[in-house]
Design an enzyme around this catalytic site. Sequence first.
Site, PDB file in Angstrom:
ATOM      1  N   ASP A  45      19.092 -21.595 -45.321  1.00 45.47           N
ATOM      2  CA  ASP A  45      19.375 -22.878 -45.982  1.00 45.47           C
ATOM      3  C   ASP A  45      19.051 -24.043 -45.048  1.00 45.47           C
ATOM      4  O   ASP A  45      19.199 -25.207 -45.412  1.00 45.47           O
ATOM      5  CB  ASP A  45      20.814 -22.939 -46.524  1.00 45.47           C
ATOM      6  CG  ASP A  45      21.860 -22.837 -45.440  1.00 45.47           C
ATOM      7  OD1 ASP A  45      21.503 -22.557 -44.274  1.00 45.47           O
ATOM      8  OD2 ASP A  45      23.055 -23.037 -45.745  1.00 45.47           O
ATOM      9  N   SER A  46      18.536 -23.726 -43.838  1.00 46.48           N
ATOM     10  CA  SER A  46      17.918 -24.745 -42.975  1.00 46.48           C
ATOM     11  C   SER A  46      16.763 -25.392 -43.733  1.00 46.48           C
ATOM     12  O   SER A  46      16.260 -26.441 -43.338  1.00 46.48           O
ATOM     13  CB  SER A  46      17.426 -24.124 -41.664  1.00 46.48           C
ATOM     14  OG  SER A  46      16.643 -22.970 -41.923  1.00 46.48           O
ATOM     15  N   ASP A  84      19.640 -16.690 -47.786  1.00 48.15           N
ATOM     16  CA  ASP A  84      20.891 -17.372 -47.419  1.00 48.15           C
ATOM     17  C   ASP A  84      21.638 -17.812 -48.664  1.00 48.15           C
ATOM     18  O   ASP A  84      21.036 -18.377 -49.588  1.00 48.15           O
ATOM     19  CB  ASP A  84      20.534 -18.633 -46.614  1.00 48.15           C
ATOM     20  CG  ASP A  84      21.257 -18.716 -45.302  1.00 48.15           C
ATOM     21  OD1 ASP A  84      22.210 -17.953 -45.071  1.00 48.15           O
ATOM     22  OD2 ASP A  84      20.848 -19.561 -44.477  1.00 48.15           O
ATOM     23  N   LYS A 112      22.952 -13.544 -46.798  1.00 47.82           N
ATOM     24  CA  LYS A 112      23.683 -13.989 -45.607  1.00 47.82           C
ATOM     25  C   LYS A 112      24.740 -15.014 -46.022  1.00 47.82           C
ATOM     26  O   LYS A 112      24.476 -15.910 -46.818  1.00 47.82           O
ATOM     27  CB  LYS A 112      22.723 -14.593 -44.582  1.00 47.82           C
ATOM     28  CG  LYS A 112      23.438 -15.082 -43.312  1.00 47.82           C
ATOM     29  CD  LYS A 112      22.484 -15.343 -42.177  1.00 47.82           C
ATOM     30  CE  LYS A 112      21.791 -16.655 -42.209  1.00 47.82           C
ATOM     31  NZ  LYS A 112      22.671 -17.849 -42.262  1.00 47.82           N
ATOM     32  N   GLU A 114      28.072 -17.446 -44.364  1.00 51.31           N
ATOM     33  CA  GLU A 114      28.683 -17.993 -43.155  1.00 51.31           C
ATOM     34  C   GLU A 114      30.202 -17.891 -43.247  1.00 51.31           C
ATOM     35  O   GLU A 114      30.787 -18.368 -44.236  1.00 51.31           O
ATOM     36  CB  GLU A 114      28.313 -19.471 -42.993  1.00 51.31           C
ATOM     37  CG  GLU A 114      26.833 -19.707 -42.816  1.00 51.31           C
ATOM     38  CD  GLU A 114      26.478 -21.184 -42.642  1.00 51.31           C
ATOM     39  OE1 GLU A 114      27.401 -22.027 -42.539  1.00 51.31           O
ATOM     40  OE2 GLU A 114      25.277 -21.482 -42.604  1.00 51.31           O
ATOM     41  N   GLU A 181      25.528 -17.872 -33.868  1.00 49.34           N
ATOM     42  CA  GLU A 181      24.807 -19.125 -33.589  1.00 49.34           C
ATOM     43  C   GLU A 181      25.587 -19.985 -32.598  1.00 49.34           C
ATOM     44  O   GLU A 181      26.784 -20.235 -32.788  1.00 49.34           O
ATOM     45  CB  GLU A 181      24.589 -19.895 -34.908  1.00 49.34           C
ATOM     46  CG  GLU A 181      23.897 -21.231 -34.694  1.00 49.34           C
ATOM     47  CD  GLU A 181      23.334 -21.858 -35.969  1.00 49.34           C
ATOM     48  OE1 GLU A 181      23.364 -21.202 -37.040  1.00 49.34           O
ATOM     49  OE2 GLU A 181      22.854 -22.997 -35.880  1.00 49.34           O
TER      50      GLU A 181
HETATM   51  O1  KIV Z   1      19.605 -21.424 -42.255  1.00 48.05           O
HETATM   52  C1  KIV Z   1      19.122 -20.895 -41.262  1.00 48.05           C
HETATM   53  O2  KIV Z   1      17.940 -21.052 -40.938  1.00 48.05           O
HETATM   54  C2  KIV Z   1      19.999 -20.047 -40.456  1.00 48.05           C
HETATM   55  C3  KIV Z   1      19.500 -19.632 -39.110  1.00 48.05           C
HETATM   56  C4  KIV Z   1      19.527 -20.757 -38.169  1.00 48.05           C
HETATM   57  C5  KIV Z   1      20.248 -18.458 -38.590  1.00 48.05           C
HETATM   58  O3  KIV Z   1      21.073 -19.736 -40.860  1.00 48.05           O
END
Ligand code: KIV
Length: 263
Positions: A45-46, A84, A112, A114, A181
Amino acid sequence: MKAVNVNTLLSLKSNGEKFPVITAYDSAFARQIELAGIEVVLVGDSLGNVVLGYTSTVPVTMDDMLHHTAAVARGNDKSLLIGDMPFMSYATEEMTMDNAALLMQAGAQMVKLEGGAWLEESIFMLSERGIPVCGHLGLTPQSVNKLGGYKVQGRDEEAAQTIFTDAEILQTAGADLLVLECVPTDLAGRISKHLDIPVIGIGAGPDTDAQVLVLYDMLGFSPRIPKFTKNFLSDTGDVQLALKAYADAVRSGEFPAPEHCFT
Ligand code: KIV
């Protein structure tokens, strides 16, 4: 490269072989990542920061993630694809199941999330229903407003112990991978040694089982390049060579160097 699955990554860990992970958001880069032989691609989600121009990942929606996950899946069928789950898409167990299913149907092979102990039941339920899970501890960017900024986590003994215990809980609940992270090198090393599942570090030092970088950071495209990133494009100006240089540097243990780590 043969198609990668969860067992491939477990074998790499048990053989003490480090592996690279990188983010991607579209088909073109996804294809380059497959060509470079990178084992895992994360549709992070970056996306919000590096592609969509937001100042955090909070505005990223499920529709955004589904659109970009499907694009990456169309460009790469060898790397294991992690999707994500965006901000608040796993706030309840019911939402978690529904949204994880949508991501898997868009082409993800793992999701994924968090967070720590509060995710125990959700991870158990996903895992029981055949959805592989990657946990994410330490600096969890979706909680930036609660954390008071993008800061290294687990620096004092109590915070370090909480992350350690959360990591154990996520593994026991059924997580297949864990991202750590921005945590001190020593803590990440202890967790990686203690867990059976592969631990992927970003700003977590050289002692994790794998490393992940945000693609646009390691290509030098992001306006603000974090301390834990290295520009792998500047030497050659060639994207394929940059990806291969990153993969080689992770496998050999040359990246991350001390200047990319936190003590
Ligand atoms: O969103 C993302 O790119 C991430 C990575 C930095 C692990 O969660």
